[in-house]
Design a protein around this motif. Structure first.
Motif, PDB file in Angstrom:
ATOM      1  N   MET A   1      27.576 -36.634  -6.136  1.00 41.46           N
ATOM      2  CA  MET A   1      28.839 -37.386  -6.132  1.00 41.46           C
ATOM      3  C   MET A   1      29.828 -36.631  -5.242  1.00 41.46           C
ATOM      4  O   MET A   1      29.619 -35.460  -4.945  1.00 41.46           O
ATOM      5  CB  MET A   1      29.368 -37.515  -7.570  1.00 41.46           C
ATOM      6  CG  MET A   1      28.698 -38.627  -8.365  1.00 41.46           C
ATOM      7  SD  MET A   1      29.216 -38.610 -10.097  1.00 41.46           S
ATOM      8  CE  MET A   1      30.943 -39.112  -9.981  1.00 41.46           C
ATOM      9  N   PRO A   2      30.905 -37.270  -4.775  1.00 40.76           N
ATOM     10  CA  PRO A   2      31.737 -36.647  -3.742  1.00 40.76           C
ATOM     11  C   PRO A   2      32.175 -35.225  -4.100  1.00 40.76           C
ATOM     12  O   PRO A   2      32.662 -34.984  -5.200  1.00 40.76           O
ATOM     13  CB  PRO A   2      32.953 -37.569  -3.656  1.00 40.76           C
ATOM     14  CG  PRO A   2      32.454 -38.882  -4.141  1.00 40.76           C
ATOM     15  CD  PRO A   2      31.399 -38.586  -5.169  1.00 40.76           C
ATOM     16  N   ILE A   3      31.970 -34.311  -3.142  1.00 38.86           N
ATOM     17  CA  ILE A   3      32.391 -32.920  -3.341  1.00 38.86           C
ATOM     18  C   ILE A   3      33.380 -32.510  -2.252  1.00 38.86           C
ATOM     19  O   ILE A   3      33.674 -31.331  -2.074  1.00 38.86           O
ATOM     20  CB  ILE A   3      31.185 -31.946  -3.354  1.00 38.86           C
ATOM     21  CG1 ILE A   3      30.306 -32.144  -2.111  1.00 38.86           C
ATOM     22  CG2 ILE A   3      30.372 -32.111  -4.623  1.00 38.86           C
ATOM     23  CD1 ILE A   3      29.250 -31.060  -1.948  1.00 38.86           C
ATOM     24  N   MET A   4      33.875 -33.474  -1.496  1.00 40.34           N
ATOM     25  CA  MET A   4      34.865 -33.165  -0.476  1.00 40.34           C
ATOM     26  C   MET A   4      36.234 -33.026  -1.154  1.00 40.34           C
ATOM     27  O   MET A   4      36.424 -33.538  -2.265  1.00 40.34           O
ATOM     28  CB  MET A   4      34.895 -34.293   0.556  1.00 40.34           C
ATOM     29  CG  MET A   4      33.564 -34.442   1.297  1.00 40.34           C
ATOM     30  SD  MET A   4      33.354 -36.114   1.911  1.00 40.34           S
ATOM     31  CE  MET A   4      31.724 -36.027   2.620  1.00 40.34           C
ATOM     32  N   PRO A   5      37.169 -32.334  -0.499  1.00 38.57           N
ATOM     33  CA  PRO A   5      38.478 -32.156  -1.135  1.00 38.57           C
ATOM     34  C   PRO A   5      39.093 -33.492  -1.558  1.00 38.57           C
ATOM     35  O   PRO A   5      39.048 -34.475  -0.804  1.00 38.57           O
ATOM     36  CB  PRO A   5      39.306 -31.493  -0.026  1.00 38.57           C
ATOM     37  CG  PRO A   5      38.303 -30.776   0.807  1.00 38.57           C
ATOM     38  CD  PRO A   5      37.079 -31.644   0.797  1.00 38.57           C
TER      39      PRO A   5
ATOM     40  N   THR B   1      40.396 -36.242   0.917  1.00 37.64           N
ATOM     41  CA  THR B   1      41.478 -35.813   1.821  1.00 37.64           C
ATOM     42  C   THR B   1      40.959 -35.091   3.066  1.00 37.64           C
ATOM     43  O   THR B   1      41.725 -34.831   3.989  1.00 37.64           O
ATOM     44  CB  THR B   1      42.491 -34.890   1.111  1.00 37.64           C
ATOM     45  OG1 THR B   1      41.760 -33.828   0.496  1.00 37.64           O
ATOM     46  CG2 THR B   1      43.299 -35.629   0.079  1.00 37.64           C
ATOM     47  N   ASP B   2      39.679 -34.721   3.058  1.00 37.69           N
ATOM     48  CA  ASP B   2      39.106 -34.070   4.247  1.00 37.69           C
ATOM     49  C   ASP B   2      37.603 -34.328   4.224  1.00 37.69           C
ATOM     50  O   ASP B   2      36.898 -33.820   3.344  1.00 37.69           O
ATOM     51  CB  ASP B   2      39.412 -32.562   4.214  1.00 37.69           C
ATOM     52  CG  ASP B   2      38.875 -31.858   5.454  1.00 37.69           C
ATOM     53  OD1 ASP B   2      38.114 -32.478   6.230  1.00 37.69           O
ATOM     54  OD2 ASP B   2      39.215 -30.669   5.636  1.00 37.69           O
ATOM     55  N   TYR B   3      37.121 -35.081   5.208  1.00 38.75           N
ATOM     56  CA  TYR B   3      35.714 -35.497   5.193  1.00 38.75           C
ATOM     57  C   TYR B   3      34.746 -34.421   5.652  1.00 38.75           C
ATOM     58  O   TYR B   3      33.546 -34.625   5.625  1.00 38.75           O
ATOM     59  CB  TYR B   3      35.527 -36.760   6.034  1.00 38.75           C
ATOM     60  CG  TYR B   3      35.993 -37.995   5.308  1.00 38.75           C
ATOM     61  CD1 TYR B   3      35.130 -38.685   4.461  1.00 38.75           C
ATOM     62  CD2 TYR B   3      37.288 -38.452   5.434  1.00 38.75           C
ATOM     63  CE1 TYR B   3      35.546 -39.796   3.758  1.00 38.75           C
ATOM     64  CE2 TYR B   3      37.727 -39.573   4.730  1.00 38.75           C
ATOM     65  CZ  TYR B   3      36.851 -40.239   3.899  1.00 38.75           C
ATOM     66  OH  TYR B   3      37.256 -41.337   3.196  1.00 38.75           O
ATOM     67  N   ARG B   4      35.286 -33.296   6.113  1.00 40.27           N
ATOM     68  CA  ARG B   4      34.360 -32.281   6.636  1.00 40.27           C
ATOM     69  C   ARG B   4      34.536 -30.945   5.938  1.00 40.27           C
ATOM     70  O   ARG B   4      34.390 -29.893   6.562  1.00 40.27           O
ATOM     71  CB  ARG B   4      34.559 -32.129   8.132  1.00 40.27           C
ATOM     72  CG  ARG B   4      34.317 -33.443   8.839  1.00 40.27           C
ATOM     73  CD  ARG B   4      34.359 -33.302  10.315  1.00 40.27           C
ATOM     74  NE  ARG B   4      34.402 -34.620  10.922  1.00 40.27           N
ATOM     75  CZ  ARG B   4      34.200 -34.850  12.189  1.00 40.27           C
ATOM     76  NH1 ARG B   4      33.933 -33.848  12.991  1.00 40.27           N
ATOM     77  NH2 ARG B   4      34.272 -36.086  12.661  1.00 40.27           N
TER      78      ARG B   4
ATOM     79  N   MET C   1      31.918 -23.983   1.924  1.00 44.86           N
ATOM     80  CA  MET C   1      30.891 -24.541   2.802  1.00 44.86           C
ATOM     81  C   MET C   1      29.669 -23.624   2.821  1.00 44.86           C
ATOM     82  O   MET C   1      28.539 -24.098   2.934  1.00 44.86           O
ATOM     83  CB  MET C   1      31.475 -24.733   4.209  1.00 44.86           C
ATOM     84  CG  MET C   1      30.623 -25.579   5.104  1.00 44.86           C
ATOM     85  SD  MET C   1      30.318 -27.259   4.459  1.00 44.86           S
ATOM     86  CE  MET C   1      31.602 -28.189   5.295  1.00 44.86           C
ATOM     87  N   ALA C   2      29.896 -22.331   2.661  1.00 46.42           N
ATOM     88  CA  ALA C   2      28.753 -21.402   2.619  1.00 46.42           C
ATOM     89  C   ALA C   2      27.886 -21.699   1.389  1.00 46.42           C
ATOM     90  O   ALA C   2      26.653 -21.645   1.460  1.00 46.42           O
ATOM     91  CB  ALA C   2      29.250 -19.956   2.583  1.00 46.42           C
ATOM     92  N   ASP C   3      28.515 -22.038   0.273  1.00 49.47           N
ATOM     93  CA  ASP C   3      27.737 -22.403  -0.927  1.00 49.47           C
ATOM     94  C   ASP C   3      26.919 -23.668  -0.651  1.00 49.47           C
ATOM     95  O   ASP C   3      25.767 -23.789  -1.063  1.00 49.47           O
ATOM     96  CB  ASP C   3      28.664 -22.680  -2.127  1.00 49.47           C
ATOM     97  CG  ASP C   3      29.389 -21.437  -2.591  1.00 49.47           C
ATOM     98  OD1 ASP C   3      28.855 -20.330  -2.395  1.00 49.47           O
ATOM     99  OD2 ASP C   3      30.500 -21.581  -3.143  1.00 49.47           O
TER     100      ASP C   3
END
Ligand code: NOJ
Length: 556
Positions: free
Chosen positions: A105-109, A120-123, A132-134
């Motif tokens: 399920m969405p994990i982006m901010p 709020t931020d797709y990348r 992002m390292a995780d």
């Protein structure tokens, strides 16, 4: 913010399949011999066959997916929120369960006005889930285990707090002025469906004082719809897909994929949307062995999401089964499921059905089963043996029960933390305070409590997934519903490359039997569940216990 709102379908489902008394004992008489349960682990031959099936572009047709609500799965740092490191620590559990791919399920901010479906931020990765390292480590560790990862791609709308919207809302002339759907009035003739009421029931138009205009949102006001008629928006979202594909994700679950373009006539899948989804498919196809699954807006027929079978989505959820199977059990009539199977049999060649019995959007499968474990098992058996790719929603393997607290909306009942151990208050999920209280019967639904119990739901799932593993027939074999003369009995034949099975489920709460023509077998060996199959010439008779299920291997 707490909401009383939820999509109409969730409301309808919770009313229709409201749980009767919460009794773990199956209702009604059972056949005298015990059920046949296949081994908990697949054989080395099955594992080798599975590896072959899961290699190459068709892997997703033979995979078992698992929908992970990362926030509720496993906390690693005691803040009460599940996170990527927590998920990493549970990969071996999932592998052993028989899971081949994860849909996160969405994990982006996200400010979490709609459980992350407001980005709020797709990348980037929301810090609550890690870094992002995780995420990169998750890709490495899943790959090392032969598993893959799907991201949730929320294309239709952003968060109201997304910098794009913050700019767009300022005035009518800024660089992002056209990135969202604006109107001088709270309605627009050129927007069909949703002009007067959003999917969540409120007005889909919210006034923005700075622009002196209304913006359109098919969902919550915190989720403004992107304007796909703006070429920069269309391009940006394709680039977002490319960004994650380059990282190594295996594909996407595409949120409300049919709703992208607003038009005067079509609610969903307007011609412009179809064209856009084809361009998304071209991006996907420029990477090897990637796939997508569509979340259709339509509940009874996913056919249009497949295009010609190779130019739109690889898979689409079958909500006709996934959201309504509980009604078939409650009424003791197979029609709903039979109709779903008939619709799916008409999909274009190349299309793959995606099968669920629950998700983060609908009541827990336990509730849909009317708190009857026999129904629950029957529904899971169908999910794993109907033609298609199963998507297990986290916790279904231990029959996670619904919760009662609604932080965001009533769907939170199906989003409670995973229960790993018997020990209250935190059940191995966190050392802190869980962000959402556990569902009912948390100790009994813990993995620990069920791990060594051969009668547990977890054991049932393990053996069901082991049974299925490495057999091409379940993912892609032919499927034929049998016209049994008792409408409570759903029976179908699956066949492929010399393998033939008859699957039968009794939707009634008392023992039932029925006859059918056309099974095309002289005998059937019971390989899973409990029941009898007798053949007399062309006639096959099937006998099942209350809410019982059986799989027979057919012989000519
Ligand atoms: C579908 C998602 O499954 C649901 O949870 C969400 O509320 C809507 N799309 C809006 O993104």
């Amino acid at each position: 913010m707490k909401r009383a709102l939820l999509p109409a379908v969730v409301l309808a489902l919770s009313m229709v399949v409201a749980a009767p008394a919460c009794d773990d004992a199956p209702a009604g008489p059972r056949a005298s011999t015990g059920p046949v349960r296949p081994p908990l682990r697949p054989s080395p031959e099955q594992q080798a066959a599975a590896r072959a099936l899961l290699t190459g572009p068709d892997w997703y047709r033979h995979a078992v997916f698992y929908e992970v609500n990362v926030r509720s799965f496993q906390d690693s740092d005691g803040d009460g929120f599940g996170d990527l490191r927590g998920l990493l620590s549970r990969l071996d559990y999932l592998k052993e369960l028989g899971i081949d791919a994860l849909w996160l399920m969405p994990i982006m901010p996200s400010p979490f006005a709609d459980s992350g479906y407001d980005v709020t931020d797709y990348r980037a990765i929301d810090p609550v889930y890690g870094t992002m390292a995780d995420f990169d480590r998750l890709l490495v560790e899943t790959k090392a285990r032969g598993m893959r990862v799907f991201m949730d791609l929320v294309l239709n709308h952003t968060s109201i707090q997304h910098p794009w919207f913050q700019e767009s809302r300022k005035d009518r002339t800024n660089a992002k002025a056209n990135w969202y759907v604006w109107s001088d009035t709270n309605g627009r003739e050129d927007i069909a469906c949703g002009t007067h009421s959003s999917i969540f029931g409120e007005s889909p138009w919210t006034f923005e004082p700075a622009r002196q205009q209304y913006y359109f949102h098919r969902f919550y006001p915190e989720q403004p719809d992107l304007n796909y008629r703006e070429p920069a928006v269309a391009q940006e979202m394709l680039d977002t897909a490319r960004f994650w594909l380059e990282k190594g994700v295996a594909g996407f679950r595409c949120d409300v994929a049919g709703l992208l373009f607003e038009t005067a006539t079509a609610c969903s899948l307007a011609p412009e949307t179809i064209e856009y989804l084809r361009s998304l498919r071209r991006v996907i196809d420029s990477f090897p062995d990637r796939a997508t699954v569509a979340e259709p807006a339509e509940l009874t027929n996913s056919t249009p999401y497949f295009g010609n079978g190779t130019d739109m989505f690889h898979m689409a959820f079958d909500f006709a089964y996934g959201y309504f199977w509980g009604i078939a059990f409650a009424s003791g009539d197979r029609k709903i499921i039979e109709d779903a199977m008939t619709t799916a049999s008409g999909y274009p060649p190349g299309a793959q059905n995606a099968l669920v019995i629950g998700s983060h959007d609908v009541p827990r499968a336990w509730q849909s089963a009317g708190a009857d474990p026999a129904r629950y098992r029957g529904a899971a058996l169908l999910q794993m043996t109907m033609r298609g790719t199963p998507f297990v929603y986290y916790g279904e393997e231990v029959a996670l029960r619904p919760g009662t607290t609604a932080l965001i909306d009533l769907r939170d009942a199906a989003r409670t933390p995973m229960t790993w151990t018997r020990e209250a208050p935190n059940h191995g999920f966190t050392t802190g305070t869980p962000w959402l209280p556990f569902g009912d019967a948390a100790a009994a639904t813990s993995v620990d409590a069920q791990d060594a119990d051969p009668e547990s739901m977890l054991a049932f799932y393990r053996s069901l997934l082991a049974f299925r593993r490495g057999h091409r027939v379940w993912g892609t074999g032919a499927s034929r519903v049998l016209p049994v003369d008792d409408r409570a009995i759903l029976a179908f034949v699956r066949e492929d490359e010399g393998e033939r099975y008859l699957v039968a489920v009794n939707l009634a709460s008392e023992a039932r039997g029925g006859s059918t023509q056309g099974a095309g077998a002289a005998s059937g060996r019971l390989v899973l569940g409990e029941g009898t199959l007798t053949a007399d010439g062309e006639t096959t008779r099937i006998q099942l216990g209350a809410s019982g299920h059986a799989v027979f291997e057919l012989r000519p």
